[in-house]
Design a protein around this motif. Structure first.
Motif, mmCIF file in Angstrom:
data_model
loop_
_atom_site.group_PDB
_atom_site.id
_atom_site.type_symbol
_atom_site.label_atom_id
_atom_site.label_comp_id
_atom_site.label_asym_id
_atom_site.label_seq_id
_atom_site.Cartn_x
_atom_site.Cartn_y
_atom_site.Cartn_z
ATOM 1 N N VAL A 121 0.714 -0.980 0.091
ATOM 2 C CA VAL A 121 -0.251 -0.017 0.075
ATOM 3 C C VAL A 121 0.827 1.235 -0.007
ATOM 4 C CG1 VAL A 121 -1.831 -1.134 1.146
ATOM 5 C CG2 VAL A 121 -0.258 0.164 2.389
ATOM 6 N N SER A 122 0.356 2.341 -0.414
ATOM 7 C CA SER A 122 1.099 3.425 -0.599
ATOM 8 C C SER A 122 0.746 4.509 0.758
ATOM 9 C CB SER A 122 0.690 4.502 -1.745
ATOM 10 O OG SER A 122 -0.612 4.618 -1.756
ATOM 11 N N ALA A 123 1.567 5.158 1.462
ATOM 12 C CA ALA A 123 1.296 5.843 2.660
ATOM 13 C C ALA A 123 2.192 7.003 2.595
ATOM 14 C CB ALA A 123 1.249 4.975 3.614
ATOM 15 N N ALA A 124 1.897 8.125 3.039
ATOM 16 C CA ALA A 124 2.672 9.473 3.361
ATOM 17 C C ALA A 124 3.268 9.152 4.622
ATOM 18 C CB ALA A 124 1.867 10.733 3.300
ATOM 19 N N PHE A 125 4.531 9.540 4.892
ATOM 20 C CA PHE A 125 5.202 9.425 5.859
ATOM 21 C C PHE A 125 5.741 10.676 6.264
ATOM 22 C CE2 PHE A 125 5.054 4.991 5.260
ATOM 23 C CZ PHE A 125 5.162 4.456 6.676
ATOM 24 N N ALA A 126 5.904 11.102 7.715
ATOM 25 C CA ALA A 126 6.642 12.394 7.945
ATOM 26 C C ALA A 126 7.987 12.134 8.621
ATOM 27 C CB ALA A 126 5.552 13.120 9.142
ATOM 28 N N PHE A 155 13.355 8.804 12.829
ATOM 29 C CA PHE A 155 12.456 7.837 12.101
ATOM 30 C C PHE A 155 11.389 8.396 11.536
ATOM 31 C CE2 PHE A 155 10.470 8.995 16.248
ATOM 32 C CZ PHE A 155 9.257 9.021 16.020
ATOM 33 N N SER A 156 10.629 7.675 10.563
ATOM 34 C CA SER A 156 9.496 8.268 9.963
ATOM 35 C C SER A 156 8.267 7.431 10.354
ATOM 36 C CB SER A 156 9.846 7.983 8.494
ATOM 37 O OG SER A 156 10.841 8.619 8.148
ATOM 38 N N ILE A 157 7.099 8.385 10.509
ATOM 39 C CA ILE A 157 5.765 7.728 10.953
ATOM 40 C C ILE A 157 4.922 8.354 9.958
ATOM 41 C CG2 ILE A 157 5.383 9.960 12.463
ATOM 42 C CD1 ILE A 157 3.832 8.235 14.233
ATOM 43 N N TRP A 213 7.527 -2.100 7.585
ATOM 44 C CA TRP A 213 7.469 -1.318 8.598
ATOM 45 C C TRP A 213 7.242 -1.977 9.879
ATOM 46 C CZ3 TRP A 213 2.782 1.196 5.443
ATOM 47 C CH2 TRP A 213 3.379 1.562 4.223
ATOM 48 N N THR A 214 6.804 -1.333 11.011
ATOM 49 C CA THR A 214 6.614 -1.736 12.474
ATOM 50 C C THR A 214 5.645 -0.817 13.122
ATOM 51 O OG1 THR A 214 7.520 -2.713 14.311
ATOM 52 C CG2 THR A 214 8.765 -0.727 13.451
ATOM 53 N N LEU A 215 5.019 -1.249 14.068
ATOM 54 C CA LEU A 215 4.466 -0.438 15.070
ATOM 55 C C LEU A 215 5.376 0.357 15.680
ATOM 56 C CD1 LEU A 215 1.610 -2.691 16.750
ATOM 57 C CD2 LEU A 215 1.188 -0.910 15.157
ATOM 58 N N PRO A 216 4.804 1.730 16.135
ATOM 59 C CA PRO A 216 5.772 2.564 16.853
ATOM 60 C C PRO A 216 5.765 2.057 18.237
ATOM 61 C CG PRO A 216 3.530 3.800 16.771
ATOM 62 C CD PRO A 216 3.605 2.351 15.869
ATOM 63 N N ARG A 353 -1.068 3.002 13.258
ATOM 64 C CA ARG A 353 -0.243 3.512 12.280
ATOM 65 C C ARG A 353 1.050 2.942 12.285
ATOM 66 N NH1 ARG A 353 -0.667 9.596 12.106
ATOM 67 N NH2 ARG A 353 -2.441 9.309 13.766
ATOM 68 N N CYS A 354 2.036 3.175 11.244
ATOM 69 C CA CYS A 354 3.179 2.424 11.164
ATOM 70 C C CYS A 354 4.278 3.389 11.180
ATOM 71 C CB CYS A 354 3.123 1.511 10.253
ATOM 72 S SG CYS A 354 1.843 0.377 9.791
ATOM 73 N N VAL A 355 5.421 2.898 11.483
ATOM 74 C CA VAL A 355 6.577 3.790 11.515
ATOM 75 C C VAL A 355 7.737 2.985 10.699
ATOM 76 C CG1 VAL A 355 6.276 4.809 13.704
ATOM 77 C CG2 VAL A 355 7.747 2.821 13.620
ATOM 78 N N LYS A 356 8.870 3.704 10.298
ATOM 79 C CA LYS A 356 9.972 2.920 9.753
ATOM 80 C C LYS A 356 11.194 3.782 10.238
ATOM 81 C CE LYS A 356 8.946 5.231 5.102
ATOM 82 N NZ LYS A 356 8.866 5.041 3.842
ATOM 83 N N LEU A 357 12.346 3.162 10.302
ATOM 84 C CA LEU A 357 13.413 3.642 10.563
ATOM 85 C C LEU A 357 14.152 3.926 9.357
ATOM 86 C CD1 LEU A 357 14.543 1.414 13.576
ATOM 87 C CD2 LEU A 357 13.870 3.613 13.514
ATOM 88 N N PRO A 358 15.217 4.900 9.237
ATOM 89 C CA PRO A 358 16.074 5.258 8.055
ATOM 90 C C PRO A 358 16.971 4.048 7.714
ATOM 91 C CG PRO A 358 16.343 6.904 9.618
ATOM 92 C CD PRO A 358 15.564 5.780 10.391
#
Length: 362
Positions: A121-126, A155-157, A213-216, A353-358
């Protein structure tokens, strides 16, 4: 004088034995005497290498092989019974029961398929820069302050909560028929752009992991919501009723003290509908709409926190939930709010919502 044809007896002694008188032939004319018994000859011993010896050896070998097979079969039966008993205990006797084990099996299968979690899926991250903050708020129930500042790496969320549409796309095409395990499409009042609810912690984590990704963690979620300056709300320190979807006058929840405000949404709303409630980085709905699963096992307070990583415990069955929801009053919308929930809970007010690390430099 003795009679004619009779042997003379000895005076003073026994009469002489007359063999002819007691002969079977004489007493039974026409019948001959039985032949003497035949002596049985012992069976000849088999010589080594003879056909008889080979037959005896083959019979003995077959009997030994049969005994070995019986012992092997008995051992296998014991092993199978022990395995069944162990599997039964693993499925039903350990914390979380069958649902927990089913989720574990799903993650195991995903690990062998490269983390396949269905369609991407596509999602916008901050992007959230690295920072330090004291977790929690002094005097708040379940959210007492950490004893020291916690350093959280960058990180990005996701800017919004995972929507019904995203979740359905991500889980409906999961491999091996795992699908959207137990999720029935959301509440009847939800639209595709509303935050997905009624998902367990395992469902949420599986979705995020399947997308790479993963849960924050709680520390990540709170840094995104409060910033290093420790804002009370995602937008600042003053409550703003028009900045979030909370339980106001039109809330579909009886028995709560309602305000005179009306956001026109009795339940969840489309994600990002209240831009005034976003953080400076553009992360929306951290207060209101849906509460959100965090990666951590539940602990009562932040007193013993020393780093940003998720708290994990053996047999963890209760997880942390962050933020307020559409079903709670304005007083429960602080960015420090945290509550416990059983990991298998399906609640109409909990999403994620999900997060991802650099990515690490090559």
């Amino acid at each position: 004088a003795s009679a004619p044809g009779r042997p003379a007896s000895t005076p003073g002694g026994p009469a002489p034995f007359d063999a002819g008188k007691f002969s079977l032939a004489s007493s039974n004319p026409g019948r001959s005497a039985p032949p003497p018994p035949r002596r049985e000859r012992p069976a000849p011993r088999s010589r080594p290498g003879s056909p008889a010896a080979r037959t005896t050896d083959t019979s003995r070998t077959w009997q030994q092989s049969l005994a070995r097979r019986k012992r092997r079969d008995l051992v296998m039966q014991v092993v199978v019974i022990a395995a069944l008993v162990g599997a039964g205990y693993w499925l039903f006797g350990t914390p979380g029961g069958f649902d927990q084990r089913k989720a574990d099996l799903g993650r195991l299968v995903s690990s062998f398929t490269g983390g396949a979690g269905g369609a991407k899926v596509s999602a916008a991250f901050a992007s959230i820069p690295a920072g330090e903050l004291m977790l929690g708020e002094k005097g708040e129930q379940n959210a007492g302050e950490s004893r020291e500042a916690i350093a959280v790496p960058a990180f990005s969320i996701m800017k919004t909560e995972v929507t019904v549409k995203q979740y359905k796309k991500g889980c409906a095409q999961r491999p091996f028929g795992m699908g959207c395990r137990g999720w029935d499409g959301g509440e009847p009042w939800q639209q595709p752009d509303h935050p997905v609810v009624n998902v367990t912690w395992e469902d949420a984590q599986d979705f995020c992991v399947g997308q790479g990704w993963t849960l924050p963690t709680e520390a990540q979620w709170e840094l995104a919501a409060r910033g290093p300056e420790r804002r009370k709300y995602p937008w600042g320190d003053e409550v703003a009723m028009k900045a979030m979807n909370y339980c106001d006058r039109g809330c579909d929840e009886a028995g709560l003290p309602h305000t005179n405000e009306d956001d026109r949404f009795p339940n969840t709303s489309p994600v990002g509908r209240f831009p005034a409630g976003s953080t400076p980085e553009g992360v929306a709905d951290l207060s209101g709409n849906a509460s959100e699963w965090a990666a951590d096992c539940w602990v009562q307070n932040h007193f013993k926190r020393t780093d940003w990583k998720a708290v994990q415990k053996e047999g963890c069955s209760t997880r942390a939930v962050r933020g307020g929801s559409w079903k709670e009053t304005v007083h429960a919308q602080g960015a420090y709010r945290r509550t416990p929930a059983v990991a298998s809970t399906r609640s109409e007010k909990i999403g994620f919502r999900c997060v991802k690390l650099p990515k690490a430099p090559q």
